[in-house]
Enzyme design. Structure first.
Site, PDB file in Angstrom:
ATOM      1  N   HIS A 467      36.722  46.366 104.742  1.00  0.00           N
ATOM      2  CA  HIS A 467      35.890  47.250 103.916  1.00  0.00           C
ATOM      3  C   HIS A 467      35.916  48.684 104.465  1.00  0.00           C
ATOM      4  CE1 HIS A 467      32.238  48.149 101.407  1.00  0.00           C
ATOM      5  NE2 HIS A 467      32.082  49.064 102.350  1.00  0.00           N
ATOM      6  N   GLU A 468      35.603  48.821 105.749  1.00  0.00           N
ATOM      7  CA  GLU A 468      35.563  50.172 106.329  1.00  0.00           C
ATOM      8  C   GLU A 468      36.952  50.809 106.344  1.00  0.00           C
ATOM      9  OE1 GLU A 468      32.828  51.568 106.502  1.00  0.00           O
ATOM     10  OE2 GLU A 468      31.621  49.748 106.362  1.00  0.00           O
ATOM     11  N   HIS A 471      37.609  52.471 103.080  1.00  0.00           N
ATOM     12  CA  HIS A 471      37.055  53.835 103.074  1.00  0.00           C
ATOM     13  C   HIS A 471      37.996  54.782 103.822  1.00  0.00           C
ATOM     14  CE1 HIS A 471      33.172  53.283 101.246  1.00  0.00           C
ATOM     15  NE2 HIS A 471      32.724  52.442 102.164  1.00  0.00           N
ATOM     16  N   HIS A 474      40.892  55.954 101.890  1.00  0.00           N
ATOM     17  CA  HIS A 474      40.471  56.971 100.924  1.00  0.00           C
ATOM     18  C   HIS A 474      40.513  58.355 101.578  1.00  0.00           C
ATOM     19  CE1 HIS A 474      37.416  57.731  97.392  1.00  0.00           C
ATOM     20  NE2 HIS A 474      38.595  58.263  97.165  1.00  0.00           N
TER      21      HIS A 474
END
Length: 677
Positions: A467-468, A471, A474
């Protein structure tokens, strides 16, 4: 320039952590505020006619030094803080708020921006330039530039107080987390706890020069305790302590902070012409209005609640049959949930953990990024770090071009707040024909290596890392001109798409076989375990969905109404939770007093965005599944239309360009098993 050497005031590419002393922060921030102020004044007082480049673009690049210095400071205030840093944060936050307001309420500057905004039809701006212009204009108009002088002064006072209160809220939560420890002296009380976990607790006790075993409210200690400890009274003690952070009626109590923050935000919204804080926030979100958010949450609740009730009844019956538990309490949830999961799927964290050595999972997420986007990660040892635990990587593409610098910080410490997050030390942007590449960091709190074992992750920690890292991608793959539109600078209910979509690869055989290898034998994870991971993916999904929706509803209960008459935080919270309640209420517990996402982080009137982004991510992953989970064609479309674009265009336009249509909630409901596939 100050005559005393200050590493933060030197021009630096990588943050010079080892050279920074606590006493450097405040002088550096004060000096950088001065420099940024001069840059702003030069734009405001320019003799040239206002234009896009000399006003709007110039404004976006102004204060670069201040951004770098404050990003280092506030990131460390979260990841490696101490009393002195916290004190400095309290001192500089009002000054930074004041500087921000000095800029937003600068009439001459606003007139220049307004002139460009009104003349935009004649300026032949591209999409990114138009977005930046609108963003800058709204930053002024939405934050008081059109208010009369006395109202602007009122706004300044509110902003100053809010910045101080949210810092205090976070400090209290951190101190409460660090303060509590459960010391166990009788080995019998450890019954049910895995050996590796006992060893970790023993090491914690030794580090504190104490006898026995010590368990804390840090996630790697708290979560396994709640899952495995057979002593129900001790589970209750841990659970109540976790749920009572900031709710003890002492000097760390956050109730007054919660009430003050909610009321000040409401006053601020009213001052700016908005009905509530949620109306103010959501005007610049995909969801647009509190009504839409409420409808969205209630629609999902309608679908999830029947499943949640069925699951809860099943769990109640199971606990009664197993241990004659008459009333299922919150401290029973993880324990009996884990036991039921084992009975249904013959699967638990202890079976999976040997296949998820931290280093292998890191390697795995890098391989997934390589297969999707052609990225390569090389660990480097000549980059300055703020703690020995931090790992640093150079990120390059297929042509060996530098893409980013990546920091990763994985283990809990006293100076680090709980949870996991992605953060930025340097934004990506293009200036003077130079594409400046970003410096991105992820911070987690995973189980530490013990004397006999490496750091072995639970499956939940594996998905957290993915998940991190989503990010982080991105941020790393950003490719925009202006820093304020780069990477994760997107609408808040769009920001979770890149992170949540990457979690899907953790459940796929093709991905797991890349990295899930037994830490002792090197044997790949058996197919039967992969099947069980897939089968159990929706275990108690109804209850998990209702729980997540309850947090979104609590958020809106503080921010989507006039909170002026709320005097009792606990009573208000209980009412907000009524529609989603499954477990009996715990009088000693209050979530609001430690709900850092909304009272310290950036999620006020935005917690719903996790579920909102799940709709986007399920729809996105369905596309990958149709074409193959490592389809370079779909990955390239996702990179070009989503990851690299940042906030350069309205997210729905970007999403439709990627997917060819608007997202469909059915994909989420199917994946969650809430409607038939």
């Amino acid at each position: 320039m100050n005559s005393i050497y200050n590493p933060l005031l030197e021009s630096f590419e990588e943050a010079p952590f080892s050279k920074i002393k606590d006493e450097h922060y405040k002088p550096a921030i004060l000096e950088a505020i001065k420099t940024a102020g001069k840059e702003i004044d030069a734009i405001a007082n320019s003799q040239e006619a206002p234009g896009f480049e000399n006003t709007v673009a110039a404004l976006d690049f102004a204060g670069k030094q201040l951004d770098r210095v404050t990003s280092v400071f506030f990131n460390l205030n979260s990841a490696e803080t101490n009393k002195e840093i916290q004190q400095i944060a309290q001192e500089v936050s009002p000054l930074l708020t004041e500087f921000k307001n000095d800029t937003i309420l600068n009439k001459t500057l606003f007139e220049r921006v307004k002139t460009v905004f009104e003349e935009q039809e004649n300026l032949q701006l591209n999409v990114e330039e138009k977005t930046l212009l609108e963003k800058k204009y709204k930053a002024f108009s939405r934050n008081g530039a059109n208010l009369p002088e006395e109202k602007q002064q009122e706004l300044r006072a509110i902003d100053k107080e809010l910045s101080s209160l949210s810092l205090k809220f976070g400090e209290n939560v951190l101190e409460e987390t660090n303060k509590f420890e459960l010391q166990i002296l009788n080995e019998e009380d450890l019954k049910g706890l895995p050996e590796s976990f006992r060893e970790e607790a023993k090491a914690t006790a030794e580090a504190k020069e104490k006898q026995g075993w010590i368990f804390t409210l840090q996630y790697p200690s708290y979560i396994p305790f709640m899952k495995y400890a057979e002593n129900r009274e001790l589970r209750k003690k841990m659970s109540v302590a976790f749920g009572a952070k900031g709710f003890h009626g002492d000097d760390l109590d956050n109730r007054e902070n919660v009430l003050s923050i909610a009321k000040l935000r409401h006053q601020r919204a009213n001052l700016l012409g908005f009905e509530t804080h949620a109306h103010f926030v959501l005007e610049q979100r995909m969801a647009e209005t509190p009504e839409k958010v409420n409808n969205f949450l209630n629609e999902l609740l309608e679908k999830a609640k029947p499943a949640a009730k069925r699951e809860f009844t099943e769990l109640e019956n199971f606990a009664k049959k197993l241990d004659n538990i008459e009333r299922l309490e919150k401290w029973d949830a993880a324990f009996y949930g884990e036991k039921l999961k084992q009975e249904l799927f013959d699967l638990n964290d202890e079976k999976l953990k040997p296949y998820f050595k931290l280093e292998n999972v890191i390697e795995g997420v890098f391989l997934v990024a390589n297969k999707l986007y052609g990225l390569n990660f090389t660990e480097v040892f000549d980059v300055d770090k703020y703690h020995p635990d931090v790992k640093t990587y150079k990120v390059t593409d297929e042509y060996n071009e530098i893409i980013a610098l990546f920091y990763a910080d994985f283990h809990p410490r006293e100076g680090k707040r709980n949870g996991a997050w992605m953060t930025i030390y340097k934004q990506q942007y293009i200036q003077n024909n130079q594409n400046e590449r970003p410096h991105i960091s992820i911070v987690c709190n995973f189980t530490k290596p013990s004397k006999t074992e490496p750091s072995l992750l639970t499956f939940n920690e594996v998905t957290t890392l993915f998940h991190e890292f989503g990010h982080a991608l991105h941020g790393m793959l950003a490719n925009t001109t202006y820093p304020s539109l780069s990477g994760a600078n997107v609408y808040w209910d769009f920001v979770e798409l890149p992170s949540q979509v990457l979690e899907n690869w953790c459940y796929e055989k093709e991905a797991l076989q890349l990295f899930a290898k037994h830490y002792k034998t090197g044997e790949a994870i058996p197919m039967e375990l992969i099947e069980k991971i897939k089968e159990s993916a929706n275990f108690h999904e109804g209850m998990a969905t209702v729980r997540q929706l309850s947090f979104g509803m609590l958020d809106l209960s503080w921010h989507g109404i006039d909170p002026t008459n709320i005097t009792n935080v606990k009573a208000h919270e209980d009412k907000a939770f009524e529609a989603t309640k499954l477990y009996p209420n715990v009088p000693e517990n209050c979530m609001s007093t430690s709900f850092s996402h909304i009272f310290q982080g950036g999620y006020s009137a935005g917690y719903y965005s996790y579920k909102w982004a799940e709709v986007l991510d399920a729809d996105t992953f369905e596309y990958f599944q149709e074409q193959g989970i490592f389809s370079r064609e779909v990955a390239n479309k996702f990179r070009e239309n989503i990851l690299s674009q940042g906030g350069t265009e309205h997210p729905m336009e970007l999403y439709k360009r990627f997917r060819g249509k608007e997202p469909q909630p059915e994909a989420l409901l199917k994946r969650a098993g809430l409607i038939p596939k």
